[in-house]
Write an enzyme that holds these catalytic residues in place. Sequence first.
Site, PDB file in Angstrom:
ATOM      1  N   CYS A 130       0.807  -1.227   0.000  1.00 36.97           N
ATOM      2  CA  CYS A 130       0.000   0.000   0.000  1.00 36.97           C
ATOM      3  C   CYS A 130       0.837   1.271   0.000  1.00 36.97           C
ATOM      4  CB  CYS A 130      -0.947  -0.002   1.193  1.00 36.97           C
ATOM      5  SG  CYS A 130      -2.031  -1.445   1.257  1.00 36.97           S
ATOM      6  N   HIS A 263      -3.244   7.219   2.234  1.00 41.65           N
ATOM      7  CA  HIS A 263      -3.652   5.894   1.772  1.00 41.65           C
ATOM      8  C   HIS A 263      -5.055   5.622   2.302  1.00 41.65           C
ATOM      9  CE1 HIS A 263      -4.004   1.702   1.075  1.00 41.65           C
ATOM     10  NE2 HIS A 263      -3.717   1.332   2.301  1.00 41.65           N
ATOM     11  N   ASN A 293     -10.097  -0.110   0.040  1.00 35.63           N
ATOM     12  CA  ASN A 293      -8.637  -0.029   0.044  1.00 35.63           C
ATOM     13  C   ASN A 293      -8.120  -0.618  -1.263  1.00 35.63           C
ATOM     14  OD1 ASN A 293      -5.882  -0.371   0.434  1.00 35.63           O
ATOM     15  ND2 ASN A 293      -6.059  -1.200   2.491  1.00 35.63           N
TER      16      ASN A 293
END
EC number: 2.3.1.180
Length: 336
Positions: A130, A263, A293
Site C-alpha cells: 500500500c 492511503h 482499500n
Amino acid sequence: MTTSATPPADRAERYARITGTGSALPARRVSNQELAAELAARGLETSDEWIVERTGIRARHFADAQTCTSDLATRAARHALEAAGRRPEDVDLIILATSTPDMVFPSTATIVQHKLGIQGCPAFDVQAVCSGFVYALSVADAMVRAGSARCALVIGAEIFSRILDFNDRTTCVLFGDGAGAVVVEASAEPGILATRLHADGRHREILQVPGTVSGGQVSGVPLLTMDGQAVFKLAVGVLDEVAREVLAAAGRTAADIDWLVPHQANIRIMQGTARKLKLPLERVVVTVHEHGNTSAASIPLALDQAVRAGQVRAGDTVMLEGVGGGFTWGAVLLDF
C-alpha cells in the site's frame, strides 16, 4: 494544472513536478449490501452497518475475469497523459507500483509500456504494497532531479479481489480494485519538495500474502491475511512520524498543508492521522467510502478524484502518505 517548465542546464536547479493525474476503475461497483449477500451464501454474517462503522467503506469496485492490472494501469496512464497535455511518445520512464502484477515476470510496467505503444525507455515495477505509490513517486523524483528522465509516468494499480479470502469477513470487505497515475516532469520550479521512505521487516506477518509458486504449484497461502488491530496501532504512529519528518525536510509545518491525501485504508486511520497533525477533516481527501482499500492505487486514485472535483488546485501544498505490508511507510510533500 501547472504545466512543466524547461529545466535549466544546471542540474542542481532541476525539480520534479506533477503535471497531470488520471485514474481508472472496473465497471462493477459492489455495495456493502451486495457483498453481504454474497458472504451470507457462504455462511458468513456481516452488514452494511458493520462495515461502515468499522471502516467507513460503503462500496468497492471488482474487476472481471478478463481485466488485467495492466489494463487498469494503462487506462489511468492515458488519462494522466491527456491531463498533462503529453503523448505516450513523450514518456521516458515508467514506474508502476503493484502487489498484483499480471504475471511473475516480465514486470507489469513493461506490459503497460507496450500497450501505450512506447519502446526503449526504462520501465519497472515497485513492490511496497500500500506504500508502493509513495515509493514509486520518490524514485521518479530522484531520477528526474538527477537528469535520468524528463517525463515519467508513475502508476499505482491493483486487482486485490483476486487475492482476497472470501471466507474471512474481516479482510474481504476492505479491499477493491483500481488504478491511479501521475505524469512527473522536469521543471525549473519546485514541485515535489521532499520525500521520506521507511520499512521494518519485523512486522511483515501482520499483513501478508504468504504464498508463492514453486514447481508449478502454489506453495503456502496465496490469499491476504491481516492482523487488523496490529496494523491500525502501527499505522497511526508511523504515519504521524513520517508526516512530521517530511515537513521538516521541506522546511514547512502542518499548517502549510492544504490537502492531505492519505492511503485509503480505513477512515479511522485517516481521522487519527489528521487529528495528530491538527488538520481539520475538511482538508483530508477521502475516497475510501466508494473505493475501499485499493492498495498502491489508493493515493493516486484519490488524488485524481480530488483534482477532477476541483478540490486540489494549482498552487496547493499537498501531502501524500501511505503505509502497507512489509511493514512499509512513507510520505511525499509537494506543491501542486
